[in-house]
Design a protein around this motif. Structure first.
Motif, mmCIF file in Angstrom:
data_model
loop_
_atom_site.group_PDB
_atom_site.id
_atom_site.type_symbol
_atom_site.label_atom_id
_atom_site.label_comp_id
_atom_site.label_asym_id
_atom_site.label_seq_id
_atom_site.Cartn_x
_atom_site.Cartn_y
_atom_site.Cartn_z
ATOM 1 N N MET A 20 0.833 -1.196 0.000
ATOM 2 C CA MET A 20 0.000 0.000 0.000
ATOM 3 C C MET A 20 0.876 1.257 0.000
ATOM 4 S SD MET A 20 -2.831 1.250 2.786
ATOM 5 C CE MET A 20 -3.519 -0.368 3.003
ATOM 6 N N ASP A 21 1.985 1.177 0.684
ATOM 7 C CA ASP A 21 2.891 2.321 0.802
ATOM 8 C C ASP A 21 3.714 2.557 -0.461
ATOM 9 O OD1 ASP A 21 3.180 4.261 2.721
ATOM 10 O OD2 ASP A 21 4.771 3.238 3.808
ATOM 11 N N ILE A 22 4.015 1.500 -1.224
ATOM 12 C CA ILE A 22 4.948 1.655 -2.353
ATOM 13 C C ILE A 22 4.324 1.563 -3.743
ATOM 14 C CG2 ILE A 22 6.936 0.864 -1.017
ATOM 15 C CD1 ILE A 22 6.693 -1.864 -2.432
ATOM 16 N N GLY A 67 -4.112 8.034 6.339
ATOM 17 C CA GLY A 67 -3.405 9.048 7.117
ATOM 18 C C GLY A 67 -1.895 8.923 7.023
ATOM 19 N N ASN A 68 -1.202 9.584 7.953
ATOM 20 C CA ASN A 68 0.258 9.696 7.882
ATOM 21 C C ASN A 68 1.002 8.410 8.158
ATOM 22 O OD1 ASN A 68 -0.010 12.415 7.316
ATOM 23 N ND2 ASN A 68 0.160 13.036 9.453
ATOM 24 N N THR A 69 0.506 7.603 9.083
ATOM 25 C CA THR A 69 1.233 6.404 9.484
ATOM 26 C C THR A 69 0.335 5.174 9.376
ATOM 27 O OG1 THR A 69 2.488 5.335 11.262
ATOM 28 C CG2 THR A 69 0.681 6.766 11.928
ATOM 29 N N LEU A 70 0.969 4.052 9.098
ATOM 30 C CA LEU A 70 0.238 2.792 8.979
ATOM 31 C C LEU A 70 0.443 1.889 10.195
ATOM 32 C CD1 LEU A 70 1.032 1.996 5.225
ATOM 33 C CD2 LEU A 70 -1.101 2.892 6.180
ATOM 34 N N ASP A 71 1.226 2.349 11.167
ATOM 35 C CA ASP A 71 1.592 1.494 12.303
ATOM 36 C C ASP A 71 0.372 0.962 13.057
ATOM 37 O OD1 ASP A 71 4.223 1.883 11.629
ATOM 38 O OD2 ASP A 71 4.559 3.442 13.140
ATOM 39 N N GLY A 72 -0.532 1.814 13.450
ATOM 40 C CA GLY A 72 -1.714 1.369 14.176
ATOM 41 C C GLY A 72 -2.591 0.465 13.332
ATOM 42 N N ALA A 73 -2.716 0.793 12.057
ATOM 43 C CA ALA A 73 -3.531 -0.025 11.161
ATOM 44 C C ALA A 73 -2.927 -1.419 11.006
ATOM 45 C CB ALA A 73 -3.653 0.656 9.796
ATOM 46 N N ARG A 74 -1.609 -1.497 10.927
ATOM 47 C CA ARG A 74 -0.942 -2.806 10.813
ATOM 48 C C ARG A 74 -1.312 -3.696 11.986
ATOM 49 N NH1 ARG A 74 3.877 -3.255 7.432
ATOM 50 N NH2 ARG A 74 4.310 -1.229 6.525
#
Length: 134
Positions: free
Chosen positions: A33-35, A47-54
């Motif tokens: 999704m990021d690349i 949003g800005n970060t995917l950490d919580g979603a991961r």
């Protein structure tokens, strides 16, 4: 159910390979999704970060696939549609989510029969999550 329809293991969670395999799948999903430019609308919705979603997707999928109920232990019932209402989800976002997950399943070597079954379930859930008509 005849034996040809029976999964090779007791649950999709066991079939996919347990927590380590689910974590690999989720990490690959969010990396893609990021690349990948083809998932831009989906990425922009996160949003800005995917950490919580991961973490949340990992916790959710473990239980949804028949493994440990990490998500419900932390947050209660998933209430997927309610929790996704703040996000604008149309056909484009649904289709990008499905394509990204299918690519992640392919790249993490999810058994093709399981992948096909999961894709069918993901489509039903993804379509139900839409909150825009387009």
């Amino acid at each position: 159910m005849n034996t040809e329809e029976k999964p090779p293991l007791d649950s999709p969670f066991a079939w996919i390979g347990g927590e380590a395999a689910v974590r690999s799948l989720v990490d690959r999903f969010y990396d893609l999704m990021d690349i990948e430019p083809g998932y831009k609308a989906l990425r922009d919705a996160h949003g800005n970060t995917l950490d919580g979603a991961r973490d949340k997707l990992f916790w959710f999928l473990c239980g949804w696939l028949g493994g440990p109920e990490h998500y419900t232990e932390r947050f209660g019932h998933p209430r997927l549609r309610m929790r996704h209402m703040p996000f604008s989800i149309g056909v484009l976002e649904r289709d990008q989510w499905l394509a990204c997950m299918d690519q992640a399943m392919t790249e993490t070597h999810v058994d093709p029969v399981l992948r096909e079954r999961l894709n069918a379930s993901f489509f039903k859930t993804g379509d139900w999550m839409r909150n825009r008509g387009d």
